[in-house]
Scaffold this active site. Structure first.
Site, PDB file in Angstrom:
ATOM      1  N   THR A  94       7.053   4.165  -6.046  1.00  0.00           N
ATOM      2  CA  THR A  94       8.361   3.513  -6.112  1.00  0.00           C
ATOM      3  C   THR A  94       8.110   2.048  -6.459  1.00  0.00           C
ATOM      4  O   THR A  94       7.656   1.275  -5.620  1.00  0.00           O
ATOM      5  CB  THR A  94       9.100   3.624  -4.761  1.00  0.00           C
ATOM      6  OG1 THR A  94       9.131   5.007  -4.384  1.00  0.00           O
ATOM      7  CG2 THR A  94      10.514   3.105  -4.869  1.00  0.00           C
ATOM      8  N   LYS A 170      15.524   6.330  -8.534  1.00  0.00           N
ATOM      9  CA  LYS A 170      14.797   6.372  -7.252  1.00  0.00           C
ATOM     10  C   LYS A 170      15.280   5.259  -6.313  1.00  0.00           C
ATOM     11  O   LYS A 170      15.511   5.481  -5.121  1.00  0.00           O
ATOM     12  CB  LYS A 170      13.286   6.247  -7.532  1.00  0.00           C
ATOM     13  CG  LYS A 170      12.421   6.075  -6.296  1.00  0.00           C
ATOM     14  CD  LYS A 170      12.461   7.273  -5.362  1.00  0.00           C
ATOM     15  CE  LYS A 170      11.818   6.929  -4.023  1.00  0.00           C
ATOM     16  NZ  LYS A 170      12.010   7.951  -3.005  1.00  0.00           N
ATOM     17  N   LYS A 239      10.259  -3.189   1.083  1.00  0.00           N
ATOM     18  CA  LYS A 239       9.884  -3.390  -0.331  1.00  0.00           C
ATOM     19  C   LYS A 239      10.932  -2.772  -1.243  1.00  0.00           C
ATOM     20  O   LYS A 239      11.384  -3.379  -2.207  1.00  0.00           O
ATOM     21  CB  LYS A 239       8.494  -2.771  -0.546  1.00  0.00           C
ATOM     22  CG  LYS A 239       7.966  -2.732  -1.947  1.00  0.00           C
ATOM     23  CD  LYS A 239       8.094  -1.399  -2.670  1.00  0.00           C
ATOM     24  CE  LYS A 239       7.497  -0.201  -2.023  1.00  0.00           C
ATOM     25  NZ  LYS A 239       7.598   1.047  -2.774  1.00  0.00           N
TER      26      LYS A 239
HETATM   27  P1  NAP Z   1       0.709   4.576   1.996  1.00  0.00           P
HETATM   28  O1  NAP Z   1       0.397   5.731   2.878  1.00  0.00           O
HETATM   29  O2  NAP Z   1       0.875   3.232   2.582  1.00  0.00           O
HETATM   30  O3  NAP Z   1      -0.450   4.528   0.860  1.00  0.00           O
HETATM   31  C1  NAP Z   1      -0.498   3.464  -0.050  1.00  0.00           C
HETATM   32  C2  NAP Z   1      -1.583   3.707  -1.078  1.00  0.00           C
HETATM   33  O4  NAP Z   1      -1.647   2.574  -1.952  1.00  0.00           O
HETATM   34  C3  NAP Z   1      -2.991   3.854  -0.468  1.00  0.00           C
HETATM   35  O5  NAP Z   1      -3.744   4.737  -1.283  1.00  0.00           O
HETATM   36  C4  NAP Z   1      -3.542   2.427  -0.575  1.00  0.00           C
HETATM   37  O6  NAP Z   1      -4.931   2.345  -0.594  1.00  0.00           O
HETATM   38  C5  NAP Z   1      -2.974   2.044  -1.939  1.00  0.00           C
HETATM   39  N1  NAP Z   1      -2.941   0.597  -2.145  1.00  0.00           N
HETATM   40  C6  NAP Z   1      -2.165  -0.322  -1.507  1.00  0.00           C
HETATM   41  N2  NAP Z   1      -2.381  -1.557  -1.998  1.00  0.00           N
HETATM   42  C7  NAP Z   1      -3.328  -1.407  -2.962  1.00  0.00           C
HETATM   43  C8  NAP Z   1      -3.954  -2.310  -3.843  1.00  0.00           C
HETATM   44  N3  NAP Z   1      -3.666  -3.616  -3.833  1.00  0.00           N
HETATM   45  N4  NAP Z   1      -4.874  -1.816  -4.717  1.00  0.00           N
HETATM   46  C9  NAP Z   1      -5.171  -0.492  -4.736  1.00  0.00           C
HETATM   47  N5  NAP Z   1      -4.603   0.419  -3.932  1.00  0.00           N
HETATM   48  C10 NAP Z   1      -3.687  -0.043  -3.056  1.00  0.00           C
HETATM   49  O7  NAP Z   1       2.038   4.842   1.137  1.00  0.00           O
HETATM   50  P2  NAP Z   1       2.758   6.229   0.797  1.00  0.00           P
HETATM   51  O8  NAP Z   1       3.685   6.568   1.902  1.00  0.00           O
HETATM   52  O9  NAP Z   1       1.745   7.216   0.335  1.00  0.00           O
HETATM   53  O10 NAP Z   1       3.670   5.768  -0.443  1.00  0.00           O
HETATM   54  C11 NAP Z   1       3.166   5.636  -1.764  1.00  0.00           C
HETATM   55  C12 NAP Z   1       4.328   5.359  -2.706  1.00  0.00           C
HETATM   56  O11 NAP Z   1       5.248   6.455  -2.633  1.00  0.00           O
HETATM   57  C13 NAP Z   1       5.129   4.097  -2.368  1.00  0.00           C
HETATM   58  O12 NAP Z   1       5.552   3.486  -3.565  1.00  0.00           O
HETATM   59  C14 NAP Z   1       6.314   4.642  -1.591  1.00  0.00           C
HETATM   60  O13 NAP Z   1       7.421   3.762  -1.673  1.00  0.00           O
HETATM   61  C15 NAP Z   1       6.548   5.958  -2.302  1.00  0.00           C
HETATM   62  N6  NAP Z   1       7.204   7.015  -1.496  1.00  0.00           N
HETATM   63  C16 NAP Z   1       6.865   7.210  -0.179  1.00  0.00           C
HETATM   64  C17 NAP Z   1       7.499   8.206   0.541  1.00  0.00           C
HETATM   65  C18 NAP Z   1       7.200   8.425   2.009  1.00  0.00           C
HETATM   66  O14 NAP Z   1       8.029   9.047   2.711  1.00  0.00           O
HETATM   67  N7  NAP Z   1       6.069   7.995   2.527  1.00  0.00           N
HETATM   68  C19 NAP Z   1       8.447   9.033  -0.077  1.00  0.00           C
HETATM   69  C20 NAP Z   1       8.720   8.851  -1.427  1.00  0.00           C
HETATM   70  C21 NAP Z   1       8.098   7.833  -2.136  1.00  0.00           C
HETATM   71  P3  NAP Z   1      -5.773   2.254   0.805  1.00  0.00           P
HETATM   72  O15 NAP Z   1      -5.887   3.677   1.280  1.00  0.00           O
HETATM   73  O16 NAP Z   1      -7.057   1.648   0.421  1.00  0.00           O
HETATM   74  O17 NAP Z   1      -4.966   1.383   1.742  1.00  0.00           O
END
Ligand code: NAP
Length: 291
Positions: A94, A170, A239
């Site tokens: 997102t 989205k 965010k």
């Molecule tokens: P998350 O668990 O916080 O994972 C974030 C990912 O991004 C991890 O792999 C992290 O790496 C990586 N990352 C963060 N900063 C970085 C950087 N500067 N350089 C390289 N890698 C970096 O988040 P998530 O829940 O999976 O969400 C991922 C995306 O999907 C987001 O955009 C979110 O808004 C969207 N989304 C989430 C959901 C939900 O319910 N969770 C639903 C729909 C969409 P590390 O492992 O090294 O920290």
């Protein structure tokens, strides 16, 4: 087919696991490589850089925010450095509308293809391959990405040929979800102060005119005050509200309700810390009512 997958957070690790399960040859990369251990055991290959993962020719990224996606795309070890000519980057995070526009232009300039394909669904839906994918971009690119999208989701919606259109959809969706959580939490607080159990209110409303999944899923979380562990962290929700605000400002669209939900998210973060689910706006609302 050969697929690269970048970003193994709560969502990405489940999505990559489904790609492996579907029989694809998957090369994964994550900033913290230890998160790839289970996937490697399941048959994935661990890349040393995003560029190496992109050598598959079809690469998906699922990262937290704009700076993460920009950082992983550009530079000597980034996606653009590794994608072969004509290779396709499917950006599923997102991110802002403005970044999606820039990424589409940057890929085109270098003879690479770019799609925006953000998703709806929490980590449990990602694990069950039940995400809803919203895709936008060139029709041939969407067709090429279909095996990937089918392995992670239950349905793909195509919303236009301009990739950033998917990001607009989205962001509108997340604004509406948090608005629904806000309205439900206010109603539950009022009902419980009047002596009506939250679960009773929920049963009546979801069993009548509010039967949508959002009310059912988040209604239960609010009724049980189940804000930890976070399925969708409040910092990510904040965010997204910031990105909605940026798009609204750019397109001169007043969205007054955005200020209300954003402030309740800020309050939840201030009072509870960074590890709380975004639905903890419910806590802010009930505390403001002395509950
Ligand atoms: P998350 O668990 O916080 O994972 C974030 C990912 O991004 C991890 O792999 C992290 O790496 C990586 N990352 C963060 N900063 C970085 C950087 N500067 N350089 C390289 N890698 C970096 O988040 P998530 O829940 O999976 O969400 C991922 C995306 O999907 C987001 O955009 C979110 O808004 C969207 N989304 C989430 C959901 C939900 O319910 N969770 C639903 C729909 C969409 P590390 O492992 O090294 O920290």
């Amino acid at each position: 087919m050969d697929i690269g997958f970048i970003g193994l957070g709560a969502m990405g690790s489940a999505m990559a696991a489904n790609l492996v399960r579907a029989g694809h040859r998957v090369t994964v990369w994550n900033r913290s490589p230890e998160k790839a251990q289970a996937l490697v055991k399941a048959g994935a290959t661990l890349a040393k850089t995003p560029a190496e993962a992109a050598q598959a020719g079809l690469v998906a990224s699922m990262l937290s925010d704009d700076p993460a996606v920009e950082g992983v795309t550009h530079g000597d070890t980034g996606v653009l450095a590794g994608l072969p000519a004509g290779g396709l980057h499917v950006s599923m995070s997102t991110i802002s509308v403005a970044l999606a526009e820039r990424l589409a232009a940057d890929h085109a300039k270098q003879g690479r293809r770019y799609l925006s394909a953000p998703v709806f669904g929490r980590p449990a839906a990602a694990q069950a391959a039940k995400l809803f994918v919203v895709a936008a971009g060139d029709g041939q690119d969407i067709a090429r990405a279909q095996p990937l999208l089918e392995a992670v989701g239950q349905r793909t919606f195509t919303v236009g040929e301009t990739p950033s259109a998917a990001n607009v959809v989205k962001l509108c969706g997340n604004f509406m979800i948090l608005s629904a959580i806000e309205a439900m939490a206010q109603s539950m607080t009022l009902a419980s102060k009047a002596g009506v159990e939250k679960t009773v209110l929920l049963e009546v409303l979801t069993g009548t005119v509010f039967g949508a999944p959002i009310y059912q899923i988040y209604g239960e979380i609010l009724a049980e005050e189940r804000y930890r562990p976070a399925g969708f962290g409040a910092p990510l929700g904040l965010k997204d509200m910031r990105l909605v605000g940026a798009a609204a400002e750019q397109l001169r669209t007043p969205m007054p309700f955005l200020g209300v939900i954003r402030d309740h998210l800020l309050q939840a973060l201030a009072e509870e810390g960074e590890d709380i689910d975004w639905s903890a706006v419910g806590l802010a609302i009930s505390r403001n009512a002395g509950k």
